[in-house]
Design an enzyme around this catalytic site. Structure first.
Site, PDB file in Angstrom:
ATOM      1  N   SER A 154       0.878  -1.182   0.000  1.00  0.00           N
ATOM      2  CA  SER A 154       0.000   0.000   0.000  1.00  0.00           C
ATOM      3  C   SER A 154       0.908   1.222   0.000  1.00  0.00           C
ATOM      4  CB  SER A 154      -0.945  -0.047   1.210  1.00  0.00           C
ATOM      5  OG  SER A 154      -1.743   1.100   1.296  1.00  0.00           O
ATOM      6  N   TYR A 168      -4.867   8.233  -6.272  1.00  0.00           N
ATOM      7  CA  TYR A 168      -3.952   7.229  -5.696  1.00  0.00           C
ATOM      8  C   TYR A 168      -4.322   6.819  -4.272  1.00  0.00           C
ATOM      9  CZ  TYR A 168       0.690   5.447  -4.220  1.00  0.00           C
ATOM     10  OH  TYR A 168       1.737   4.693  -3.735  1.00  0.00           O
ATOM     11  N   LYS A 172      -5.028   2.950  -2.513  1.00  0.00           N
ATOM     12  CA  LYS A 172      -4.204   2.365  -1.452  1.00  0.00           C
ATOM     13  C   LYS A 172      -5.017   2.118  -0.178  1.00  0.00           C
ATOM     14  CE  LYS A 172      -0.355   2.070  -3.810  1.00  0.00           C
ATOM     15  NZ  LYS A 172       0.245   0.746  -4.075  1.00  0.00           N
TER      16      LYS A 172
HETATM   17  N1  LIG Z   1       8.190   5.049  -4.584  1.00  0.00           N
HETATM   18  C1  LIG Z   1       7.413   5.525  -3.637  1.00  0.00           C
HETATM   19  O1  LIG Z   1       7.550   6.677  -3.199  1.00  0.00           O
HETATM   20  C2  LIG Z   1       6.345   4.659  -3.039  1.00  0.00           C
HETATM   21  C3  LIG Z   1       5.800   3.587  -3.728  1.00  0.00           C
HETATM   22  N2  LIG Z   1       4.782   2.862  -3.173  1.00  0.00           N
HETATM   23  C4  LIG Z   1       4.182   1.744  -3.907  1.00  0.00           C
HETATM   24  O2  LIG Z   1       5.172   0.769  -4.139  1.00  0.00           O
HETATM   25  C5  LIG Z   1       4.876   0.051  -5.314  1.00  0.00           C
HETATM   26  C6  LIG Z   1       6.110   0.024  -6.200  1.00  0.00           C
HETATM   27  O3  LIG Z   1       6.436   1.339  -6.554  1.00  0.00           O
HETATM   28  P1  LIG Z   1       7.892   1.743  -7.067  1.00  0.00           P
HETATM   29  O4  LIG Z   1       8.823   0.649  -6.810  1.00  0.00           O
HETATM   30  O5  LIG Z   1       8.144   3.101  -6.596  1.00  0.00           O
HETATM   31  O6  LIG Z   1       7.567   1.883  -8.639  1.00  0.00           O
HETATM   32  P2  LIG Z   1       8.397   1.512  -9.951  1.00  0.00           P
HETATM   33  O7  LIG Z   1       7.764   2.307 -11.032  1.00  0.00           O
HETATM   34  O8  LIG Z   1       9.849   1.597  -9.728  1.00  0.00           O
HETATM   35  O9  LIG Z   1       7.985  -0.008 -10.166  1.00  0.00           O
HETATM   36  C7  LIG Z   1       6.659  -0.335 -10.460  1.00  0.00           C
HETATM   37  C8  LIG Z   1       6.624  -1.734 -11.013  1.00  0.00           C
HETATM   38  O10 LIG Z   1       5.263  -2.072 -11.301  1.00  0.00           O
HETATM   39  C9  LIG Z   1       5.168  -2.471 -12.666  1.00  0.00           C
HETATM   40  N3  LIG Z   1       3.841  -2.110 -13.154  1.00  0.00           N
HETATM   41  C10 LIG Z   1       3.301  -0.872 -13.254  1.00  0.00           C
HETATM   42  N4  LIG Z   1       2.075  -0.946 -13.795  1.00  0.00           N
HETATM   43  C11 LIG Z   1       1.848  -2.265 -14.033  1.00  0.00           C
HETATM   44  C12 LIG Z   1       0.776  -2.989 -14.607  1.00  0.00           C
HETATM   45  N5  LIG Z   1      -0.340  -2.378 -15.034  1.00  0.00           N
HETATM   46  N6  LIG Z   1       0.874  -4.339 -14.719  1.00  0.00           N
HETATM   47  C13 LIG Z   1       1.994  -4.974 -14.299  1.00  0.00           C
HETATM   48  N7  LIG Z   1       3.032  -4.341 -13.755  1.00  0.00           N
HETATM   49  C14 LIG Z   1       2.962  -3.012 -13.624  1.00  0.00           C
HETATM   50  C15 LIG Z   1       6.309  -1.751 -13.364  1.00  0.00           C
HETATM   51  O11 LIG Z   1       6.717  -2.351 -14.575  1.00  0.00           O
HETATM   52  P3  LIG Z   1       6.029  -1.969 -16.002  1.00  0.00           P
HETATM   53  O12 LIG Z   1       5.861  -0.482 -16.011  1.00  0.00           O
HETATM   54  O13 LIG Z   1       6.956  -2.501 -17.028  1.00  0.00           O
HETATM   55  O14 LIG Z   1       4.717  -2.681 -16.007  1.00  0.00           O
HETATM   56  C16 LIG Z   1       7.391  -1.888 -12.310  1.00  0.00           C
HETATM   57  O15 LIG Z   1       7.945  -3.183 -12.340  1.00  0.00           O
HETATM   58  C17 LIG Z   1       3.683   0.758  -5.960  1.00  0.00           C
HETATM   59  O16 LIG Z   1       2.502   0.039  -5.647  1.00  0.00           O
HETATM   60  C18 LIG Z   1       3.685   2.107  -5.290  1.00  0.00           C
HETATM   61  O17 LIG Z   1       2.396   2.661  -5.237  1.00  0.00           O
HETATM   62  C19 LIG Z   1       4.301   3.149  -1.928  1.00  0.00           C
HETATM   63  C20 LIG Z   1       4.813   4.185  -1.200  1.00  0.00           C
HETATM   64  C21 LIG Z   1       5.860   5.022  -1.699  1.00  0.00           C
HETATM   65  C1  LIG Z   2       5.551  11.490  13.748  1.00  0.00           C
HETATM   66  C2  LIG Z   2       4.367  12.095  13.067  1.00  0.00           C
HETATM   67  C3  LIG Z   2       3.781  11.181  12.045  1.00  0.00           C
HETATM   68  C4  LIG Z   2       3.011  11.921  11.016  1.00  0.00           C
HETATM   69  C5  LIG Z   2       3.698  11.908   9.707  1.00  0.00           C
HETATM   70  C6  LIG Z   2       2.741  12.187   8.595  1.00  0.00           C
HETATM   71  C7  LIG Z   2       3.398  11.872   7.312  1.00  0.00           C
HETATM   72  C8  LIG Z   2       2.457  12.000   6.153  1.00  0.00           C
HETATM   73  C9  LIG Z   2       3.218  11.787   4.885  1.00  0.00           C
HETATM   74  C10 LIG Z   2       2.951  10.436   4.291  1.00  0.00           C
HETATM   75  C11 LIG Z   2       3.906  10.170   3.194  1.00  0.00           C
HETATM   76  C12 LIG Z   2       3.435   9.049   2.323  1.00  0.00           C
HETATM   77  C13 LIG Z   2       3.960   9.235   0.928  1.00  0.00           C
HETATM   78  C14 LIG Z   2       3.597   8.134   0.028  1.00  0.00           C
HETATM   79  C15 LIG Z   2       3.974   8.488  -1.384  1.00  0.00           C
HETATM   80  C16 LIG Z   2       3.659   7.453  -2.389  1.00  0.00           C
HETATM   81  O1  LIG Z   2       3.025   6.468  -2.154  1.00  0.00           O
HETATM   82  C17 LIG Z   2       4.121   7.744  -3.777  1.00  0.00           C
HETATM   83  N1  LIG Z   2       5.397   8.358  -3.812  1.00  0.00           N
HETATM   84  C18 LIG Z   2       4.093   6.513  -4.627  1.00  0.00           C
HETATM   85  O2  LIG Z   2       4.812   6.599  -5.778  1.00  0.00           O
END
Ligand SMILES: NC(=O)C1=CN([C@@H]2O[C@H](COP(=O)(O)OP(=O)(O)OC[C@H]3O[C@@H](n4cnc5c(N)ncnc54)[C@H](OP(=O)(O)O)[C@@H]3O)[C@@H](O)[C@H]2O)C=CC1
Ligand SMILES: CCCCCCCCCCCCCCCC(=O)[C@@H](N)CO
Length: 300
Positions: A154, A168, A172
């Site tokens: 998530s 988004y 999640k």
């Molecule tokens: N990076 C961040 O800041 C955060 C990320 N997340 C979550 O973590 C997970 C991974 O993100 P992250 O590693 O940053 O992203 P990346 O873009 O680096 O990786 C995403 C992966 O998902 C695949 N993907 C995307 N769309 C599809 C699809 N429709 N079908 C199959 N595969 C798919 C991509 O490959 P391809 O495009 O080739 O399909 C790739 O392998 C996500 O769910 C994201 O929401 C959560 C919190 C923070």
């Molecule tokens: C000690 C006090 C606690 C309160 C802290 C509040 C923090 C809130 C910020 C939450 C950040 C989550 C970002 C997720 C981004 C994401 O999922 C995408 N980048 C995906 O690609």
């Protein structure tokens, strides 16, 4: 307060067993796949782009022994019939999976009124339904084996609705609802469930979304530290080994998970202040929006 490694979770991560990782070609999914390989597992990576899958397999082969297998399958997780066929094929090749990690996901931040409806529908289709379809596809094999684990990625944006993340955050939140509802149902069958709430994580996805992310959203997400994909992967694998339901990388996500409903009114007031501050700065100096958004401190 780590729980001891249970017998069931030892099986889930056992050398020679099979893990499926959606989104395994990049970012958090790829980093998690690497750590599973380092534990001696066989891994199947599922994602769309065949070139990224090939590159990931070559990169991950370095982290594994010659007898270990890395399968790659090009598939869109939102295409249910093709995903089901892909999972069946992966099971036929590398055996019944003991672990499913769902990391495939997309994020297109923006202002609600600017975003086309396709983005909302696509985000739900990939992040929520793509995860649901993968779970449904692996579950019969896990139920038959009598053990297994599902780890759903998530986001902190799945605990609180965040400005700029109207497509988004709900996708999640939906995963949180699914994980909570599934947990009790699967427990008697020996199948564990984890839900992961990462903060911003340094991945290609974050770099991409930062090109269009509203400055207000950056100011808000910057209140939690940015993690490395490896750090998040370590938290995921450790959490699975301890059969933890919630996996929260970092203090901010731990506090947010424990207290989100209690914190929400104060957080929303604080985030409103950040938004107002960004707006004032935008009005004064349109060019420096991005830079100032990074410099907002909690007591500003
Ligand atoms: N990076 C961040 O800041 C955060 C990320 N997340 C979550 O973590 C997970 C991974 O993100 P992250 O590693 O940053 O992203 P990346 O873009 O680096 O990786 C995403 C992966 O998902 C695949 N993907 C995307 N769309 C599809 C699809 N429709 N079908 C199959 N595969 C798919 C991509 O490959 P391809 O495009 O080739 O399909 C790739 O392998 C996500 O769910 C994201 O929401 C959560 C919190 C923070
Ligand atoms: C000690 C006090 C606690 C309160 C802290 C509040 C923090 C809130 C910020 C939450 C950040 C989550 C970002 C997720 C981004 C994401 O999922 C995408 N980048 C995906 O690609």
């Amino acid at each position: 307060m780590a729980k001891p490694t249970s017998k069931a979770s030892a099986k889930v991560l056992a050398p020679g067993s099979h893990a499926l990782v959606t989104g395994g070609s990049s970012g958090i999914g790829k980093a998690t796949a690497r750590q599973l390989l380092e534990r001696g597992m066989n891994v199947t990576l599922l994602a769309r782009d065949p070139a990224k899958l090939d590159a990931a397999r070559a990169e991950l082969a370095v982290a594994s022994q010659s007898e270990q297998r890395i399968g790659i399958v090009s598939v869109d997780v939102s295409d249910r019939p093709r995903l089901e066929a892909s999972v069946a094929e992966a099971i036929a090749t590398l055996g019944s999976p003991t672990l499913l990690v769902t990391s495939a996901g997309i994020a297109h931040p923006g202002y609600f009124s600017d975003l086309p409806i396709d983005i909302f529908e696509r985000t739900m289709a990939v992040n929520y339904f793509g995860t649901l379809y993968a779970i449904r596809a692996v579950l019969p094999a896990m139920l038959e084996a009598g053990h297994g684990h599902l780890a759903l990625v998530s986001s902190g944006a799945g605990l609180v609705g965040l400005y700029g993340y109207t497509p988004y955050s709900p996708s999640k939140f939906a995963l949180r609802g699914l994980a909570e509802a599934l947990r009790g149902e699967l427990k008697p069958s020996g199948i564990g469930v984890s839900i992961v709430y990462p903060p911003d994580t340094d991945t290609p996805q974050l770099a991409e979304e930062n090109k269009t992310k509203p400055a207000e959203t950056k100011a808000i997400t910057a209140t939690a530290d940015t993690w490395s994909a490896d750090g998040v992967a370590t938290a995921i694998v450790t959490g699975i080994s301890q059969n933890r339901f919630t996996i929260t990388p970092g203090t901010e996500m731990r506090v947010l998970n424990r207290f989100h409903s209690v914190l929400a009114p104060a957080l929303n007031r604080y985030f409103d202040q950040l938004v107002a501050k960004v707006r004032r700065e935008q009005a004064l100096n349109p060019e420096e929006v991005a830079a100032t958004a990074q410099n907002v401190s909690p007591d500003a």
